[in-house]
Design a protein around this motif. Structure first.
Motif, PDB file in Angstrom:
ATOM      1  N   UNK A  41       0.825  -1.196   0.000  1.00 38.22           N
ATOM      2  CA  UNK A  41       0.000   0.000   0.000  1.00 38.22           C
ATOM      3  C   UNK A  41       0.869   1.260   0.000  1.00 38.22           C
ATOM      4  N   UNK A  42       1.885   1.190   0.835  1.00 44.79           N
ATOM      5  CA  UNK A  42       2.774   2.342   0.947  1.00 44.79           C
ATOM      6  C   UNK A  42       3.449   2.667  -0.389  1.00 44.79           C
ATOM      7  N   UNK A  43       3.840   1.614  -1.112  1.00 51.39           N
ATOM      8  CA  UNK A  43       4.480   1.836  -2.415  1.00 51.39           C
ATOM      9  C   UNK A  43       3.511   2.528  -3.361  1.00 51.39           C
ATOM     10  N   UNK A  44       2.305   1.965  -3.465  1.00 49.74           N
ATOM     11  CA  UNK A  44       1.314   2.550  -4.372  1.00 49.74           C
ATOM     12  C   UNK A  44       1.006   3.991  -3.993  1.00 49.74           C
ATOM     13  N   UNK A  45       0.838   4.192  -2.718  1.00 44.64           N
ATOM     14  CA  UNK A  45       0.486   5.521  -2.235  1.00 44.64           C
ATOM     15  C   UNK A  45       1.620   6.519  -2.491  1.00 44.64           C
ATOM     16  N   UNK A  46       2.845   6.079  -2.194  1.00 41.66           N
ATOM     17  CA  UNK A  46       3.989   6.970  -2.346  1.00 41.66           C
ATOM     18  C   UNK A  46       4.252   7.300  -3.801  1.00 41.66           C
ATOM     19  N   UNK A  47       4.091   6.300  -4.649  1.00 41.12           N
ATOM     20  CA  UNK A  47       4.310   6.554  -6.081  1.00 41.12           C
ATOM     21  C   UNK A  47       3.280   7.548  -6.609  1.00 41.12           C
ATOM     22  N   UNK A  49       1.869   9.871  -4.845  1.00 40.68           N
ATOM     23  CA  UNK A  49       2.279  11.186  -4.332  1.00 40.68           C
ATOM     24  C   UNK A  49       3.419  11.750  -5.181  1.00 40.68           C
TER      25      UNK A  49
ATOM     26  N   UNK B 114      -0.306   7.522   7.093  1.00 38.33           N
ATOM     27  CA  UNK B 114       1.017   7.579   6.459  1.00 38.33           C
ATOM     28  C   UNK B 114       1.609   8.954   6.664  1.00 38.33           C
ATOM     29  N   UNK B 119       6.860   8.178   3.206  1.00 42.92           N
ATOM     30  CA  UNK B 119       6.840   8.391   1.737  1.00 42.92           C
ATOM     31  C   UNK B 119       8.254   8.674   1.226  1.00 42.92           C
ATOM     32  N   UNK B 122      10.125   5.493   0.881  1.00 43.11           N
ATOM     33  CA  UNK B 122       9.710   4.724  -0.309  1.00 43.11           C
ATOM     34  C   UNK B 122      10.353   5.318  -1.565  1.00 43.11           C
ATOM     35  N   UNK B 141       4.328   3.707 -13.200  1.00 49.78           N
ATOM     36  CA  UNK B 141       3.535   4.324 -12.132  1.00 49.78           C
ATOM     37  C   UNK B 141       3.542   5.847 -12.148  1.00 49.78           C
ATOM     38  N   UNK B 142       4.574   6.450 -12.713  1.00 49.92           N
ATOM     39  CA  UNK B 142       4.600   7.914 -12.750  1.00 49.92           C
ATOM     40  C   UNK B 142       4.160   8.436 -14.114  1.00 49.92           C
ATOM     41  N   UNK B 169       8.694  -4.102  -7.876  1.00 46.78           N
ATOM     42  CA  UNK B 169       7.821  -3.908  -6.704  1.00 46.78           C
ATOM     43  C   UNK B 169       8.231  -4.848  -5.577  1.00 46.78           C
ATOM     44  N   UNK B 172      11.229  -3.514  -3.916  1.00 42.87           N
ATOM     45  CA  UNK B 172      10.873  -2.376  -3.054  1.00 42.87           C
ATOM     46  C   UNK B 172      10.197  -2.861  -1.777  1.00 42.87           C
ATOM     47  N   UNK B 176      11.574  -2.433   1.951  1.00 34.11           N
ATOM     48  CA  UNK B 176      10.802  -1.669   2.940  1.00 34.11           C
ATOM     49  C   UNK B 176      10.520  -2.507   4.174  1.00 34.11           C
TER      50      UNK B 176
END
Lengths: 271, 184
Positions: A41-47, A49, B114, B119, B122, B141-142, B169, B172, B176
């Motif tokens: 979740x954190x990855x998806x959310x951070x990306x 952002x 969060x 962030x 990440x 993703x971006x 992913x 990552x 994390x």
């Protein structure tokens, strides 16, 4: 649990992009919070952002001017690569030709060298006349006749060069340069002989051929044998001849001597 | 209004002024794309210029049916790596540039569970990934490119794209979870 939650879960598993609504949903949904891995979740959310944050990035750099200036310069220079390409293509096309010529020249040179070695052993014979050796070098012989006498150069391979009178010529490599007057040539062995007459080249002839060359016209009397080719179209007279005898002299004693040669006498009577 | 294909044809016919339209159209998306690669304005500027100059030079090779955008992305991405290689930088992305971006940007998570620090971690993990994983995450993703578009830009098969995204992913996630600082 809702269908939306499972969809979100699948999307995350499939590395698909979450929409802002879906992220908002995860934030609020207890089920999602529990079931989704924190880090996922954190990855998806951070990306998400990061995407939003970088999208805000100001772009105030005026690059148009520089780019268009460079492009215009390059457009002008495009002619050069084109020319360069043409040059490269030309070179590539010329390479086989040059190599072939080089090969031919080398072969020719080799033949010339060998041929000239044989030329050096030529005898010069004069009938009642004088021959002055103007220049004699390893690769060149320059001779001039002074009177109306007949002279003849003959090599060990029986190639004969007969002078009329007042003839000056040079032998360089395998080429005879007639500078004035006229002369007759006889080749009785397969040799490569080239006559250059006032810029008119008469190409190689075969063997057993007997020639007369004048400055204004070319008379070629075939004793026997063939002419290979003649560059430029000139008047040709062919007349069958019979054999003759020549007494040779040493190369170094050329001053005055006779040729007991019925053939030559007969030959000149015809002229 | 000329479409992209017509513009390209006209430029190839000698109307080079029209190239400015392409520059205007794509300079910002390319800048953002490159900025996401390196967070370095001057480097982005340099690469964008090179990208457009290369694009002009090889404009006759573009497949107009596929469109210019992904082709330009491909040139920009390759130019980025070429430039980095020429400059003999140890890392493609200088972490100080990432740090500077994180410090200067206004990241404020709306999500209560969060915080900004998480962030930032990440994002740092993303930029610590090897090139092939980081770039594919950026594109997916971006830049929100499809698998097919990524395949075209990176010149790799679609399946490889999928596998690489999954592995990126995973890397990552593992990184994390190793940190263990991410309890919601």
């Amino acid at each position: 649990m809702t269908l939306n939650c499972e969809n979100i879960k699948d999307k995350i598993k499939n590395n698909e992009i979450l929409t802002s609504e879906e992220i908002s949903h995860i934030e609020k949904c207890e089920y999602c919070k529990k079931t989704l891995s924190n880090s996922e979740f954190l990855i998806s959310y951070s990306l998400d952002i990061l995407k939003k944050e970088t999208s805000k990035k100001d772009f105030n750099i005026d690059i148009n001017k520089n780019i268009m200036k460079t492009i215009k310069e390059k457009t002008l220079k495009r002619i050069r690569p084109l020319s360069l390409k043409l040059i490269v293509v030309s070179i590539f096309l010329l390479i086989p030709f040059v190599l072939y010529n080089n090969f031919i020249n080398k072969t020719q040179k080799f033949e010339d060298e060998n041929f000239f070695k044989r030329q050096l052993s030529w005898d010069i014979i004069s009938k009642n006349g004088k021959i002055d050796i103007l220049k004699q070098q390893e690769n060149m012989l320059k001779v001039k006749t002074f009177d109306e006498s007949e002279c003849l150069i003959q090599n060990s391979y029986s190639s004969r060069f007969l002078f009329n009178s007042n003839t000056s010529f040079e032998i360089r490599d395998n080429t005879i340069f007639l500078t004035e007057g006229s002369f007759n040539i006889s080749v009785t062995q397969p040799e490569k002989v080239m006559i250059d007459l006032a810029g008119i080249s008469i190409d190689v002839f075969d063997s057993n051929a007997y020639f007369e060359v004048n400055s204004n016209e070319i008379l070629i009397y075939i004793f026997e044998g063939n002419i290979n080719s003649i560059i430029k179209n000139h008047m040709l007279n062919f007349e069958p001849m019979t054999g003759f005898e020549i007494k040779k002299s040493d190369f170094n004693s050329i001053k005055n001597f006779k040729i007991t040669n019925n053939f030559i006498d007969r030959f000149y009577k015809q002229l | 209004m000329l479409d992209e294909k017509e513009i390209v044809h006209k430029i190839l016919d000698g109307d080079i002024e029209l190239f400015e339209e392409i520059v205007n159209e794509y300079k910002r998306p390319l800048f953002i794309f490159l900025y996401r690669f390196c967070f370095n304005d001057s480097l982005c500027e340099e690469i964008i210029q090179q990208t457009f100059i290369k694009a002009f030079r090889f404009l006759d090779k573009v497949d107009c049916e596929k469109g210019l955008k992904n082709w330009l992305y491909q040139i920009a991405r390759n130019t980025f790596y070429d430039t980095i290689k020429k400059e003999k930088r140890n890392n493609d992305v200088a972490m100080e540039d990432v740090e500077f971006f994180l410090a200067s940007s206004d990241i404020s998570p709306e999500c209560e569970v969060i915080n900004k620090g998480q962030i930032n971690v990440v994002i740092k993990v993303l930029y610590e990934l090897p090139d092939k994983y980081r770039e594919i995450m950026i594109l997916r993703h971006l830049e929100e490119k499809t698998y097919e578009e990524i395949s075209e830009i990176l010149d790799i098969p679609v399946n490889t794209v999928k596998i690489r995204i999954f592995r990126a992913r995973e890397k990552m996630r593992i990184r994390l979870e190793e940190g263990n600082d991410f309890e919601l």
